[in-house]
Design a protein around this motif. Sequence first.
Motif, PDB file in Angstrom:
ATOM      1  N   HIS A   1       0.844  -1.191   0.000  1.00 30.65           N
ATOM      2  CA  HIS A   1       0.000   0.000   0.000  1.00 30.65           C
ATOM      3  C   HIS A   1       0.880   1.241   0.000  1.00 30.65           C
ATOM      4  O   HIS A   1       1.923   1.290   0.666  1.00 30.65           O
ATOM      5  N   ARG A   2       0.469   2.246  -0.744  1.00 32.08           N
ATOM      6  CA  ARG A   2       1.267   3.474  -0.854  1.00 32.08           C
ATOM      7  C   ARG A   2       1.539   4.095   0.516  1.00 32.08           C
ATOM      8  O   ARG A   2       2.635   4.612   0.781  1.00 32.08           O
TER       9      ARG A   2
ATOM     10  N   GLN B   1       9.417   5.089   4.327  1.00 34.98           N
ATOM     11  CA  GLN B   1      10.369   5.999   3.704  1.00 34.98           C
ATOM     12  C   GLN B   1      10.625   7.230   4.566  1.00 34.98           C
ATOM     13  O   GLN B   1      11.779   7.652   4.731  1.00 34.98           O
ATOM     14  N   ARG B   2       9.581   7.818   5.131  1.00 33.44           N
ATOM     15  CA  ARG B   2       9.760   9.027   5.943  1.00 33.44           C
ATOM     16  C   ARG B   2      10.546   8.719   7.215  1.00 33.44           C
ATOM     17  O   ARG B   2      11.413   9.511   7.624  1.00 33.44           O
TER      18      ARG B   2
ATOM     19  N   ALA C   1      -0.603  11.064  10.125  1.00 35.93           N
ATOM     20  CA  ALA C   1      -1.613  11.567   9.189  1.00 35.93           C
ATOM     21  C   ALA C   1      -1.594  10.834   7.853  1.00 35.93           C
ATOM     22  O   ALA C   1      -2.492  11.023   7.023  1.00 35.93           O
ATOM     23  N   ILE C   2      -0.598  10.006   7.637  1.00 39.97           N
ATOM     24  CA  ILE C   2      -0.515   9.247   6.391  1.00 39.97           C
ATOM     25  C   ILE C   2      -1.634   8.205   6.341  1.00 39.97           C
ATOM     26  O   ILE C   2      -1.815   7.424   7.283  1.00 39.97           O
ATOM     27  N   GLU C   3      -2.378   8.180   5.260  1.00 39.01           N
ATOM     28  CA  GLU C   3      -3.450   7.204   5.113  1.00 39.01           C
ATOM     29  C   GLU C   3      -2.849   5.838   4.796  1.00 39.01           C
ATOM     30  O   GLU C   3      -2.066   5.698   3.851  1.00 39.01           O
TER      31      GLU C   3
ATOM     32  N   SER D   1      -0.121  -3.932   4.731  1.00 41.00           N
ATOM     33  CA  SER D   1      -0.368  -4.488   3.404  1.00 41.00           C
ATOM     34  C   SER D   1       0.744  -5.427   2.953  1.00 41.00           C
ATOM     35  O   SER D   1       0.597  -6.111   1.936  1.00 41.00           O
ATOM     36  N   HIS D   2       1.850  -5.468   3.688  1.00 40.47           N
ATOM     37  CA  HIS D   2       2.967  -6.358   3.380  1.00 40.47           C
ATOM     38  C   HIS D   2       3.594  -6.765   4.710  1.00 40.47           C
ATOM     39  O   HIS D   2       3.630  -5.966   5.657  1.00 40.47           O
ATOM     40  N   PRO D   3       4.085  -7.997   4.848  1.00 40.07           N
ATOM     41  CA  PRO D   3       4.676  -8.411   6.122  1.00 40.07           C
ATOM     42  C   PRO D   3       5.739  -7.445   6.648  1.00 40.07           C
ATOM     43  O   PRO D   3       5.795  -7.175   7.863  1.00 40.07           O
TER      44      PRO D   3
END
Length: 335
Positions: free
Chosen positions: A213-214, A221-222, A255-257, A263-265
Amino acid sequence: LIESALAAEILTQAGTPTVPRGVGMVAHSRALRDTKAERLFEDRIDVDAYEAYELVHPAYARQTLALACYLPTQNGLKILDVGTGPGLPLAMLRELRPDIQALAVDPSQAAVQHLMRRFADDPCVEIQQVSITELEQRNNGFEAAVSIGASHHLDTSAFLAAIREQTKHGGRALIADKMISAFSSREEREANLIRHHLWYILDTLVEVPNGAHRGDMQLAQRLAQVLPGTMGMACSGRSKAARDTIRNLFEEVMAIERPLQPSHPLAVFSRFHLLELQALIAGFDYEVEQKTSPQRFKALARMNGFEITDHHRIYATDGDNPEDGGTHLFVMAAV
């Protein structure tokens, strides 16, 4: 459970990020629960997420394995488990010592709900929703009391005094918990807290691959972009800048949706990192998180009727000395 967690930690530290079997697969939510006047763990830390993701915390299973080595060997041993939380360490202890019987006490309603689910079919585990400082004394006391990851959620002296009251003379208290390096000012404490918590995160930073998931990718990453530099601030005397960066980052990433379930292990690691940041910020505010140093803990233990018989720093974070920050195990005799 414990074998899976230990193997996953070894693989992760060796450069192959691995999640223990079943971690992050249990649905969790911030369900509305009864409120209490006193501040509890669940007021600042998401207990449901703690249950789902804490098993990837470095040394989480190792501290339980180390503690189990010091349990009295008598068959059918009855132990007091203080601040059991959702119950992962106790479940691992039951795997290692299926003969033991346990009274699990925790004041958190959220934690007790998890305990009741986890040990619903285990007659050897009794559960009480109560603080150790309010627990009625049982007969002549327990041969052994254990506590894993809970001492810093209470006034340390009151915590130790209450355990001593519940432990037989000559009995054993085994305390495993995260500690910070010694400090002499609030600013020094904050710097030590930052370095301590960030080591656990930096040791488990992983890249979430494409296809996840994005939001999960953006979160990982952040954290990887900001936290290494934040550690540099803390190590160079800029603890205030580091603290402000951590608070701002936490607000940003929360705040990131992203999906409720990873969505990934490998997205489990960044969910654990959010918990660690949450605990760090609670530590700044001295609410719920009240970490002290190993030296101070030992002094308070002696004041409250214990003799320290063994001490191990199981996982080092801040500092090179065995008395510095990290995950510690204290083996104590009630005198």
